[in-house]
Enzyme design. Sequence first.
Site, PDB file in Angstrom:
ATOM      1  N   TYR A  41     -12.446  -6.413 -10.473  1.00 38.34           N
ATOM      2  CA  TYR A  41     -11.852  -5.871  -9.259  1.00 38.34           C
ATOM      3  C   TYR A  41     -12.159  -4.382  -9.121  1.00 38.34           C
ATOM      4  CZ  TYR A  41      -8.183  -4.253  -6.061  1.00 38.34           C
ATOM      5  OH  TYR A  41      -7.491  -3.668  -5.026  1.00 38.34           O
ATOM      6  N   ASP A  56      -4.770   7.735  -3.383  1.00 38.45           N
ATOM      7  CA  ASP A  56      -4.969   6.634  -2.437  1.00 38.45           C
ATOM      8  C   ASP A  56      -4.041   6.820  -1.243  1.00 38.45           C
ATOM      9  OD1 ASP A  56      -5.625   4.268  -1.233  1.00 38.45           O
ATOM     10  OD2 ASP A  56      -4.601   2.989  -2.674  1.00 38.45           O
ATOM     11  N   ASP A  83     -11.669  -3.736  -2.923  1.00 39.16           N
ATOM     12  CA  ASP A  83     -10.668  -3.242  -1.980  1.00 39.16           C
ATOM     13  C   ASP A  83     -11.387  -2.746  -0.732  1.00 39.16           C
ATOM     14  OD1 ASP A  83      -8.555  -1.986  -0.683  1.00 39.16           O
ATOM     15  OD2 ASP A  83      -7.821  -0.977  -2.472  1.00 39.16           O
ATOM     16  N   ASP A  85      -9.338  -1.655   1.903  1.00 38.50           N
ATOM     17  CA  ASP A  85      -8.255  -0.930   2.565  1.00 38.50           C
ATOM     18  C   ASP A  85      -7.812  -1.672   3.832  1.00 38.50           C
ATOM     19  OD1 ASP A  85      -8.091   1.111   0.607  1.00 38.50           O
ATOM     20  OD2 ASP A  85      -9.864   2.065   1.457  1.00 38.50           O
ATOM     21  N   HIS A 110     -10.467  -7.539  -0.040  1.00 40.14           N
ATOM     22  CA  HIS A 110      -9.166  -7.751   0.574  1.00 40.14           C
ATOM     23  C   HIS A 110      -8.925  -6.689   1.627  1.00 40.14           C
ATOM     24  CE1 HIS A 110      -6.811  -4.561  -1.473  1.00 40.14           C
ATOM     25  NE2 HIS A 110      -7.344  -4.931  -2.617  1.00 40.14           N
ATOM     26  N   GLU A 112      -5.899  -5.142   4.340  1.00 40.90           N
ATOM     27  CA  GLU A 112      -4.446  -5.038   4.440  1.00 40.90           C
ATOM     28  C   GLU A 112      -4.026  -4.700   5.870  1.00 40.90           C
ATOM     29  OE1 GLU A 112      -4.049  -0.439   2.898  1.00 40.90           O
ATOM     30  OE2 GLU A 112      -4.645  -2.014   1.511  1.00 40.90           O
ATOM     31  N   CYS A 120      -1.391   3.947  -1.097  1.00 43.99           N
ATOM     32  CA  CYS A 120      -1.216   2.977  -2.171  1.00 43.99           C
ATOM     33  C   CYS A 120      -0.038   2.057  -1.875  1.00 43.99           C
ATOM     34  CB  CYS A 120      -0.993   3.715  -3.493  1.00 43.99           C
ATOM     35  SG  CYS A 120      -0.434   2.664  -4.845  1.00 43.99           S
ATOM     36  N   ARG A 157      -4.169  -9.172   2.838  1.00 45.27           N
ATOM     37  CA  ARG A 157      -3.013  -8.563   2.184  1.00 45.27           C
ATOM     38  C   ARG A 157      -2.012  -8.043   3.225  1.00 45.27           C
ATOM     39  NH1 ARG A 157      -3.473  -3.073  -1.568  1.00 45.27           N
ATOM     40  NH2 ARG A 157      -1.773  -1.966  -0.521  1.00 45.27           N
ATOM     41  N   GLU A 189       1.851  -7.906  -1.108  1.00 45.38           N
ATOM     42  CA  GLU A 189       2.018  -6.733  -1.954  1.00 45.38           C
ATOM     43  C   GLU A 189       3.497  -6.412  -2.144  1.00 45.38           C
ATOM     44  OE1 GLU A 189       0.987  -5.029  -4.287  1.00 45.38           O
ATOM     45  OE2 GLU A 189      -0.349  -3.482  -3.498  1.00 45.38           O
ATOM     46  N   ASN A 211      -0.694  -8.572  -7.677  1.00 43.95           N
ATOM     47  CA  ASN A 211      -1.192  -7.251  -8.031  1.00 43.95           C
ATOM     48  C   ASN A 211      -0.350  -6.703  -9.175  1.00 43.95           C
ATOM     49  OD1 ASN A 211      -3.012  -5.167  -7.611  1.00 43.95           O
ATOM     50  ND2 ASN A 211      -1.706  -4.114  -6.143  1.00 43.95           N
TER      51      ASN A 211
END
Length: 315
Positions: A41, A56, A83, A85, A110, A112, A120, A157, A189, A211
């Site tokens: 990952y 982040d 990631d 974002d 992924h 989000e 983050c 996500r 998440e 996660n």
Amino acid sequence: MTDYGAVLRERLDSDGLLVCPGVHDPLTAAVADAVGFDAIYMTGYGTSLSKTGYPDAGFITMPEMISNATNIQERIDVPLVADADNGYGNATNVVRTVREYIKAGVGAIHLEDQTFPKRCGHTKGRRVIPREEAVGKIAAAADVRDDRAPNFVLIARTDARGTGDGSLDEAIIRANEFLEAGADVAFVEGPTDESELEHVGREVDGPLVYNFVGETGTSPYVDLPSLESWGFDIVLFPIAATLSTIANVYSDFSDFADDPVAAMRRIDENFDAQPVGSFHEFAGFPEVIEWERQYLPDEEQDKYEGSLGDDLESD
């Protein structure tokens, strides 16, 4: 070129939880690959910190993330889950984002549902976009996948649980709507305890990501058999390499301040104890030398005669 999406889908279809250690650059990825995992990952937090020096919190850009993902996937022999974002904009921006990650050759990303700038998923102050807009972004991503790389794995996500007025129920609704819109895997998440994890596993109708951030986040430590029994399919350890790097480098540099020579001896001894060969071998010099033998004129080999240094010529 290896279809890492197809490889990842095959591994997801097999029994057992897929454990993905988090890495932040090609070097940490090479170490994880050498140790032996079925997937790796790429952390957004670690990428931001290692590439820009910023946390982040929406500072890193899509080209920087794509570049890092490309270099990591090139360096390893297993699928990379990257990631992406919040897709770096609205649904039309997501179209380009997914196309670029597909060109990078990674196995999965992924996306989000946070606003911009994002932050983050285990820090305060997160906000999510309206559900309808979020579903549209996932639908756009799914259409790009279907058109460009059907095996590419799309993980959707939601950070709805962690917003100021967020609820687990809202997160579960979003996760299910993301799956209906074409996501392959759902990612809720920030569940705060084991009962919430069980609830997510029971109510989300599709494959699931957990996660595992440890003490730097809001989600609990939990044993892997429990995650598997609750219906989770992938577990990410996103900042494992980043935290390890910081802790080890801080310790090593503290020793350097006291006695640099002794500290360097200890570092060399610790490295030599690892089953990776010499540092130059691990870095890939034997392959470079083999390329020289294949593609450069014979007289180019003369540079090795009488020169000093590690002998890394392949037989």
